[in-house]
Design an enzyme around this catalytic site. Structure first.
Site, PDB file in Angstrom:
ATOM      1  N   LYS A   1      27.841 -10.928  89.420  1.00 38.56           N
ATOM      2  CA  LYS A   1      26.484 -10.434  89.672  1.00 38.56           C
ATOM      3  C   LYS A   1      25.457 -11.164  88.812  1.00 38.56           C
ATOM      4  O   LYS A   1      24.291 -11.199  89.129  1.00 38.56           O
ATOM      5  CB  LYS A   1      26.436  -8.932  89.448  1.00 38.56           C
ATOM      6  CG  LYS A   1      27.120  -8.218  90.608  1.00 38.56           C
ATOM      7  CD  LYS A   1      27.009  -6.725  90.552  1.00 38.56           C
ATOM      8  CE  LYS A   1      27.544  -6.137  91.859  1.00 38.56           C
ATOM      9  NZ  LYS A   1      28.252  -4.895  91.697  1.00 38.56           N
TER      10      LYS A   1
HETATM   11  N1  GLU Z   1      33.000  -0.789  94.259  1.00 35.94           N
HETATM   12  C1  GLU Z   1      34.049  -1.765  94.310  1.00 35.94           C
HETATM   13  C2  GLU Z   1      33.477  -3.124  93.977  1.00 35.94           C
HETATM   14  O1  GLU Z   1      32.279  -3.317  94.085  1.00 35.94           O
HETATM   15  C3  GLU Z   1      34.638  -1.767  95.709  1.00 35.94           C
HETATM   16  C4  GLU Z   1      36.069  -1.998  95.730  1.00 35.94           C
HETATM   17  C5  GLU Z   1      36.707  -1.738  97.098  1.00 35.94           C
HETATM   18  O2  GLU Z   1      36.217  -2.271  98.108  1.00 35.94           O
HETATM   19  O3  GLU Z   1      37.698  -1.013  97.143  1.00 35.94           O
HETATM   20  O4  GLU Z   1      34.214  -3.996  93.576  1.00 35.94           O
END
Ligand code: GLU
Length: 282
Positions: free
Chosen positions: A253
Site C-alpha cells: 500500500k
Molecule cells: N482483508 C484481506 C486483505 O486485504 C483479505 C484477505 C482475503 O481475501 O481473504 O489482504
C-alpha cells in the site's frame, strides 16, 4: 448453486494495481457465470483503518467499472458475531487464553524441540494461575488448540484438504494445519482475527469461490480447518499471482505510484489500467 465471489480489502491504504487485479478476477468471474460479486470491508483493525481509505475503495472500484451487491458488509459492525463464534469455540474447549507476550513467544520458539514445525504450540494455564492473571488484568489472546482441534476432528485431521482451482483444474490440496501451530483467533486488541472473521463472513455470505492473492495460499489450510470445526461447507479457493512492482517486489500500500488514484491522476483510463494487468484467466 449460484456462484458468489467477493473482494475483501482492508481500508488501511489506497488500492493498488494488485487489488485491481484481484477485484477484477472476482467481478469478471462472477459475471461470466451470472453469479454475484460482493464487496466486504475488512476493518477489524480499527487502529490502522481510516474512513477516507474506505471511501476511496468505493470510488476506485466504481471508476474501474465494478458493481457489487448492496449492502456492503463491514466487519467492524459484526464484532458481536465474531465474539459469539469465539465463545462457541471456548465452550467446546477448542481455544485457550494465552497471556504470553511477543517476547515470551520468541523465547519459547528458540527451544525448537518443543515444536517440530517451528510454529508455536501452547496450552491453557492451570485454573489458579489463569485466575490470578485475569484478576491482575493481564491481557490475553485466544489461541486455537491444535491438540484439541485434532481430538475434535479425529482421523479427518490428517486427511483435511481444501479444493484449489488451478489452471489444470480442481485439485485437492492438503491443509497441512500443523505448520500453523496454535494460531490466535481472538487478538488481544480486537478480540477477533482476520482468520476467524473472514471464515465466518465467507460462510455467512455464502461465498462459493474465494479468489485472492497467492500470499494467502497457506492460510487456506487453516481456513479449511476452521470450516471443519464449525461443520461448514468450505468454498473453492483460487490464489492468483501477485502483481510485482518495477523492483520485482510485490506491491504494497505504500507504493504510491501504483495506487489506482495515482494512475487516474496521471490521466490513465480504466482500460489503460486493465491493459497493464496479466490475463484474468477466467
Ligand atoms: N482483508 C484481506 C486483505 O486485504 C483479505 C484477505 C482475503 O481475501 O481473504 O489482504
Amino acid at each position: 448453486m449460484e456462484t458468489i465471489t467477493r473482494f475483501a480489502p482492508s481500508p488501511t491504504g489506497y488500492l493498488h494495481l494488485g487489488h485491481a487485479y484481484s477485484a477484477l478476477i472476482n467481478f469478471e468471474y462472477a459475471r461470466s457465470v451470472h453469479g454475484q460479486f460482493l464487496l466486504r470491508i475488512e476493518d477489524i483493525d480499527q487502529g490502522r483503518c481510516r474512513p477516507e481509505y474506505e471511501s476511496a475503495i468505493y470510488e476506485d472500484l466504481a471508476w474501474l467499472g465494478l458493481e457489487w451487491e448492496q449492502p456492503v458488509l463491514r466487519q467492524s459492525e459484526r464484532m458481536a458475531i465474531y465474539e459469539a463464534q469465539l465463545a462457541a469455540l471456548q465452550e467446546r474447549g477448542l481455544v485457550y487464553r494465552c497471556f504470553k507476550t511477543r517476547k515470551d513467544i520468541e523465547q519459547a520458539m528458540s527451544a525448537p524441540h518443543d515444536s517440530p514445525t517451528g510454529a508455536f504450540r501452547g496450552e491453557a494455564l492451570a485454573a489458579l494461575e489463569e485466575r490470578d492473571n485475569l484478576a491482575n488484568g493481564k491481557p490475553y489472546a485466544w489461541r486455537l488448540s491444535l491438540t484439541e482441534a485434532k481430538a475434535a476432528l479425529g482421523t479427518t485431521f490428517s486427511t483435511l484438504v481444501y479444493v484449489e482451482d488451478t489452471p489444470g483444474g480442481l485439485v485437492d490440496q492438503p491443509a497441512e494445519v500443523e505448520r500453523f501451530g496454535d494460531v490466535v483467533l481472538g487478538r488481544k486488541d480486537s478480540g477477533t482475527s482476520y482468520h476467524l472473521s473472514s471464515v465466518i463472513d465467507d460462510a455467512t455470505q455464502g461465498v462459493t469461490h474465494v479468489i485472492r492473492g497467492e500470499d494467502l495460499q497457506e492460510a487456506a489450510g487453516l481456513h479449511a480447518l476452521l470450516y471443519a470445526l464449525f461443520d461448514l461447507e468450505p468454498p473453492i479457493y483460487r490464489h492468483h499471482p501477485l502483481i510485482l512492482g518495477a523492483d520485482e517486489k510485490r506491491l504494497a500500500k505504500r507504493d504510491q505510484a501504483a495506487t489506482l488514484r495515482a494512475m487516474r491522476d496521471r490521466g490513465m483510463s480504466p482500460d489503460d489500467l486493465r491493459a497493464q494487468l496479466p490475463d484474468l484467466a477466467l
